[in-house]
Motif scaffolding. Structure first.
Motif, PDB file in Angstrom:
ATOM      1  N   PRO A  65       0.813  -1.222   0.000  1.00  0.00           N
ATOM      2  CA  PRO A  65       0.000   0.000   0.000  1.00  0.00           C
ATOM      3  C   PRO A  65       0.844   1.268   0.000  1.00  0.00           C
ATOM      4  O   PRO A  65       0.507   2.237  -0.680  1.00  0.00           O
ATOM      5  CB  PRO A  65      -0.822  -0.132   1.281  1.00  0.00           C
ATOM      6  N   GLN A  66       1.941   1.259   0.752  1.00  0.00           N
ATOM      7  CA  GLN A  66       2.769   2.462   0.830  1.00  0.00           C
ATOM      8  C   GLN A  66       3.397   2.803  -0.521  1.00  0.00           C
ATOM      9  O   GLN A  66       3.335   3.956  -0.978  1.00  0.00           O
ATOM     10  CB  GLN A  66       3.863   2.292   1.878  1.00  0.00           C
ATOM     11  N   TYR A  67       4.009   1.804  -1.160  1.00  0.00           N
ATOM     12  CA  TYR A  67       4.627   2.048  -2.466  1.00  0.00           C
ATOM     13  C   TYR A  67       3.576   2.495  -3.481  1.00  0.00           C
ATOM     14  O   TYR A  67       3.790   3.454  -4.238  1.00  0.00           O
ATOM     15  CB  TYR A  67       5.314   0.777  -2.957  1.00  0.00           C
ATOM     16  N   THR A  68       2.445   1.828  -3.493  1.00  0.00           N
ATOM     17  CA  THR A  68       1.393   2.149  -4.454  1.00  0.00           C
ATOM     18  C   THR A  68       0.924   3.587  -4.286  1.00  0.00           C
ATOM     19  O   THR A  68       0.804   4.337  -5.270  1.00  0.00           O
ATOM     20  CB  THR A  68       0.209   1.177  -4.286  1.00  0.00           C
ATOM     21  N   GLU A  69       0.682   4.004  -3.055  1.00  0.00           N
ATOM     22  CA  GLU A  69       0.202   5.366  -2.804  1.00  0.00           C
ATOM     23  C   GLU A  69       1.251   6.405  -3.178  1.00  0.00           C
ATOM     24  O   GLU A  69       0.947   7.408  -3.833  1.00  0.00           O
ATOM     25  CB  GLU A  69      -0.196   5.534  -1.344  1.00  0.00           C
ATOM     26  N   LEU A  70       2.492   6.178  -2.764  1.00  0.00           N
ATOM     27  CA  LEU A  70       3.549   7.144  -3.062  1.00  0.00           C
ATOM     28  C   LEU A  70       3.758   7.296  -4.569  1.00  0.00           C
ATOM     29  O   LEU A  70       3.948   8.415  -5.074  1.00  0.00           O
ATOM     30  CB  LEU A  70       4.854   6.719  -2.397  1.00  0.00           C
ATOM     31  N   LEU A  71       3.714   6.197  -5.299  1.00  0.00           N
ATOM     32  CA  LEU A  71       3.935   6.250  -6.739  1.00  0.00           C
ATOM     33  C   LEU A  71       2.766   6.939  -7.444  1.00  0.00           C
ATOM     34  O   LEU A  71       2.965   7.820  -8.288  1.00  0.00           O
ATOM     35  CB  LEU A  71       4.141   4.838  -7.293  1.00  0.00           C
ATOM     36  N   ILE A  72       1.563   6.569  -7.092  1.00  0.00           N
ATOM     37  CA  ILE A  72       0.396   7.129  -7.767  1.00  0.00           C
ATOM     38  C   ILE A  72       0.255   8.623  -7.504  1.00  0.00           C
ATOM     39  O   ILE A  72      -0.124   9.393  -8.397  1.00  0.00           O
ATOM     40  CB  ILE A  72      -0.882   6.362  -7.351  1.00  0.00           C
ATOM     41  N   THR A  73       0.596   9.057  -6.302  1.00  0.00           N
ATOM     42  CA  THR A  73       0.442  10.473  -5.938  1.00  0.00           C
ATOM     43  C   THR A  73       1.675  11.318  -6.260  1.00  0.00           C
ATOM     44  O   THR A  73       1.692  12.520  -5.981  1.00  0.00           O
ATOM     45  CB  THR A  73       0.120  10.606  -4.437  1.00  0.00           C
ATOM     46  N   LEU A  92       2.168   8.986 -16.959  1.00  0.00           N
ATOM     47  CA  LEU A  92       2.953   7.776 -16.754  1.00  0.00           C
ATOM     48  C   LEU A  92       2.200   6.800 -15.854  1.00  0.00           C
ATOM     49  O   LEU A  92       2.125   5.594 -16.147  1.00  0.00           O
ATOM     50  CB  LEU A  92       4.305   8.118 -16.122  1.00  0.00           C
ATOM     51  N   VAL A  93       1.622   7.299 -14.781  1.00  0.00           N
ATOM     52  CA  VAL A  93       0.886   6.439 -13.854  1.00  0.00           C
ATOM     53  C   VAL A  93      -0.339   5.846 -14.536  1.00  0.00           C
ATOM     54  O   VAL A  93      -0.601   4.637 -14.446  1.00  0.00           O
ATOM     55  CB  VAL A  93       0.492   7.224 -12.587  1.00  0.00           C
ATOM     56  N   THR A  94      -1.099   6.692 -15.231  1.00  0.00           N
ATOM     57  CA  THR A  94      -2.309   6.204 -15.905  1.00  0.00           C
ATOM     58  C   THR A  94      -1.967   5.163 -16.959  1.00  0.00           C
ATOM     59  O   THR A  94      -2.633   4.123 -17.080  1.00  0.00           O
ATOM     60  CB  THR A  94      -3.063   7.371 -16.550  1.00  0.00           C
ATOM     61  N   ARG A  95      -0.912   5.439 -17.715  1.00  0.00           N
ATOM     62  CA  ARG A  95      -0.472   4.482 -18.739  1.00  0.00           C
ATOM     63  C   ARG A  95      -0.095   3.149 -18.099  1.00  0.00           C
ATOM     64  O   ARG A  95      -0.476   2.078 -18.588  1.00  0.00           O
ATOM     65  CB  ARG A  95       0.735   5.060 -19.483  1.00  0.00           C
ATOM     66  N   SER A  96       0.643   3.208 -16.989  1.00  0.00           N
ATOM     67  CA  SER A  96       1.097   1.986 -16.336  1.00  0.00           C
ATOM     68  C   SER A  96      -0.070   1.195 -15.753  1.00  0.00           C
ATOM     69  O   SER A  96      -0.133  -0.032 -15.884  1.00  0.00           O
ATOM     70  CB  SER A  96       2.103   2.329 -15.234  1.00  0.00           C
ATOM     71  N   LEU A  97      -1.003   1.891 -15.132  1.00  0.00           N
ATOM     72  CA  LEU A  97      -2.176   1.217 -14.566  1.00  0.00           C
ATOM     73  C   LEU A  97      -3.031   0.584 -15.665  1.00  0.00           C
ATOM     74  O   LEU A  97      -3.607  -0.493 -15.475  1.00  0.00           O
ATOM     75  CB  LEU A  97      -3.011   2.199 -13.760  1.00  0.00           C
ATOM     76  N   HIS A 125      10.354  -6.226 -13.787  1.00  0.00           N
ATOM     77  CA  HIS A 125      11.363  -5.743 -12.827  1.00  0.00           C
ATOM     78  C   HIS A 125      10.737  -5.030 -11.627  1.00  0.00           C
ATOM     79  O   HIS A 125      11.467  -4.599 -10.728  1.00  0.00           O
ATOM     80  CB  HIS A 125      12.343  -4.796 -13.511  1.00  0.00           C
ATOM     81  N   ALA A 126       9.426  -4.875 -11.619  1.00  0.00           N
ATOM     82  CA  ALA A 126       8.766  -4.235 -10.483  1.00  0.00           C
ATOM     83  C   ALA A 126       8.602  -5.241  -9.350  1.00  0.00           C
ATOM     84  O   ALA A 126       8.074  -6.335  -9.537  1.00  0.00           O
ATOM     85  CB  ALA A 126       7.405  -3.689 -10.903  1.00  0.00           C
ATOM     86  N   PHE A 127       9.072  -4.861  -8.168  1.00  0.00           N
ATOM     87  CA  PHE A 127       8.941  -5.675  -6.959  1.00  0.00           C
ATOM     88  C   PHE A 127       7.684  -5.239  -6.220  1.00  0.00           C
ATOM     89  O   PHE A 127       6.996  -4.292  -6.617  1.00  0.00           O
ATOM     90  CB  PHE A 127      10.167  -5.490  -6.072  1.00  0.00           C
ATOM     91  N   ALA A 128       7.380  -5.910  -5.127  1.00  0.00           N
ATOM     92  CA  ALA A 128       6.190  -5.560  -4.350  1.00  0.00           C
ATOM     93  C   ALA A 128       6.257  -4.135  -3.836  1.00  0.00           C
ATOM     94  O   ALA A 128       5.232  -3.440  -3.783  1.00  0.00           O
ATOM     95  CB  ALA A 128       6.021  -6.538  -3.186  1.00  0.00           C
ATOM     96  N   GLY A 129       7.462  -3.666  -3.464  1.00  0.00           N
ATOM     97  CA  GLY A 129       7.582  -2.361  -2.850  1.00  0.00           C
ATOM     98  C   GLY A 129       8.502  -1.399  -3.549  1.00  0.00           C
ATOM     99  O   GLY A 129       8.868  -0.362  -2.978  1.00  0.00           O
ATOM    100  N   GLU A 130       8.879  -1.679  -4.791  1.00  0.00           N
ATOM    101  CA  GLU A 130       9.715  -0.746  -5.551  1.00  0.00           C
ATOM    102  C   GLU A 130       9.668  -1.086  -7.034  1.00  0.00           C
ATOM    103  O   GLU A 130       9.417  -2.225  -7.424  1.00  0.00           O
ATOM    104  CB  GLU A 130      11.165  -0.781  -5.060  1.00  0.00           C
ATOM    105  N   CYS A 135       9.873  -0.361 -15.123  1.00  0.00           N
ATOM    106  CA  CYS A 135       8.705  -1.092 -14.629  1.00  0.00           C
ATOM    107  C   CYS A 135       8.196  -0.467 -13.335  1.00  0.00           C
ATOM    108  O   CYS A 135       8.917  -0.462 -12.327  1.00  0.00           O
ATOM    109  CB  CYS A 135       9.054  -2.562 -14.386  1.00  0.00           C
ATOM    110  N   LEU A 136       6.966   0.041 -13.344  1.00  0.00           N
ATOM    111  CA  LEU A 136       6.363   0.642 -12.153  1.00  0.00           C
ATOM    112  C   LEU A 136       5.608  -0.404 -11.348  1.00  0.00           C
ATOM    113  O   LEU A 136       5.767  -0.501 -10.132  1.00  0.00           O
ATOM    114  CB  LEU A 136       5.407   1.775 -12.537  1.00  0.00           C
ATOM    115  N   PHE A 137       4.732  -1.130 -12.039  1.00  0.00           N
ATOM    116  CA  PHE A 137       3.926  -2.181 -11.428  1.00  0.00           C
ATOM    117  C   PHE A 137       4.133  -3.466 -12.215  1.00  0.00           C
ATOM    118  O   PHE A 137       4.288  -3.443 -13.424  1.00  0.00           O
ATOM    119  CB  PHE A 137       2.439  -1.813 -11.428  1.00  0.00           C
ATOM    120  N   ASN A 138       4.097  -4.590 -11.518  1.00  0.00           N
ATOM    121  CA  ASN A 138       4.360  -5.877 -12.161  1.00  0.00           C
ATOM    122  C   ASN A 138       3.057  -6.480 -12.676  1.00  0.00           C
ATOM    123  O   ASN A 138       2.319  -7.137 -11.949  1.00  0.00           O
ATOM    124  CB  ASN A 138       5.048  -6.823 -11.175  1.00  0.00           C
TER     125      ASN A 138
END
Length: 319
Positions: A65-73, A92-97, A125-130, A135-138
């Motif tokens: 949750p922490q990584y997801t929130e920080l990246l999206i915001t 970038l976030v919208t494209r990745s999602l 290359h996206a991990f659970a928390g980074e 790669c933003l999200f796996n």
């Protein structure tokens, strides 16, 4: 048994709608170019399913949750964004999602009709928390979790991108229902490899015969031992001899033979396949597109619906 309908195809124009710095290494235009090439080959526009943004529940099935929130915001620190390799933006976030959601939809269609292809995906290359390495999200991990939630007992992620699927391997370290397999360049990124269920590091300058033997032996073993109910196939083409980042010497015919083998072997066993196009980093988008198209020639041939120029494609398979 020959399939009687075309493979599912998933795409969204947003995949190439991203402003990047001048001479940025990522070939952002390749998704649009691949979609246009398929239209010019006669694939009807209405054969493409438009990707939807991944849901929060889908993201959080894999990412913290922490990584997801920080990246999206946009609050992720500069060092973390530099590791990802893109400047942060809402687009970038919208494209990745959207790409993550597209791979989930690819799994949905594969489970319904046996074969589906995503004109994006492979952000392994996206991990659970980074994030890392563009790669933003796996998406592979999120889609595998989705498949398990739909009653699939075992998923094989068969990753043939030239770079090891390190994030995917780490995410599923303690998940026996997901088998992670990575066939990658041993001397390529990432320097620090993770432990997949099955890793095969290939030598620099590996050629077609050695590579195809490795693919065949690995896939045969994994399908026989694990008997997956779904294969998620990362058909990365950065293995190609002309790729700027690959370091292997695989020809276009070698890519074609690999893609045909993976799809046809799964088809013989009645295993649904959800494929993503993965990496490919030639700056020449036309040349890059032609290599990515090998996956689609294989899929349409397997479905009994030949694309134009299939005879040339089959000639490559026979050489």
């Amino acid at each position: 048994m020959v399939r009687t309908k075309p493979p599912g195809l998933i795409y969204h124009p947003i995949y190439s709608q991203l402003e990047l710095p001048f001479k940025h290494r990522y070939p952002i235009g390749k998704y649009r170019a691949l979609h246009q090439a398929l239209l010019e080959l006669g694939v009807a526009a209405d054969q493409f399913t438009v990707s939807k943004i991944a849901s929060p529940e889908q993201l959080l099935s894999v990412h913290s949750p922490q990584y997801t929130e920080l990246l999206i915001t946009g609050q992720l620190d500069h060092k973390a964004m530099r590791r990802i390799g893109f400047p942060w933006s809402e687009q970038l976030v919208t494209r990745s999602l959207t790409s993550v959601g597209g791979t989930v939809q690819t799994v949905q269609l594969a489970l319904q009709q046996g074969l589906a292809l995503h004109l994006s995906g492979g952000y392994h290359h996206a991990f659970a928390g980074e994030g890392s390495g563009f790669c933003l999200f796996n998406d592979l991990a999120v889609a595998a979790r989705y498949a398990l939630s739909q009653g699939v007992d075992k998923v094989l992620i068969f990753d043939c991108d030239v770079h090891q699927g390190d994030g995917t391997a780490a995410i599923f370290t303690d998940e026996p229902a997901v088998v992670t397999a990575s066939l990658h360049g041993e001397k390529n990124f990432p320097v620090r490899k993770q432990q997949s269920s099955w890793d095969l590091g290939l030598p620099t300058a590996c050629t077609d015969d050695e590579y195809l033997a490795a693919v065949q032996q690995s896939l045969d073993y994994l399908l026989r031992i694990h008997q997956p109910d779904l294969v998620i196939y990362d058909a990365g083409i950065d293995i190609h001899q002309q790729d700027d980042l690959g370091l292997l010497h695989i020809s276009t015919a070698g890519v074609a033979k690999r893609d045909w083998y993976v799809l046809s072997e799964c088809h013989k066993r009645g295993i649904p396949v959800a494929a993503v196009i993965g990496g490919g980093y030639q700056r020449d988008l036309e040349a890059l597109t032609q290599i990515h198209l090998q996956l689609f020639y294989a899929a349409f041939e397997l479905s009994g619906m030949k694309l134009p120029d299939t005879e040339n494609w089959f000639h490559a398979l026979r050489t």
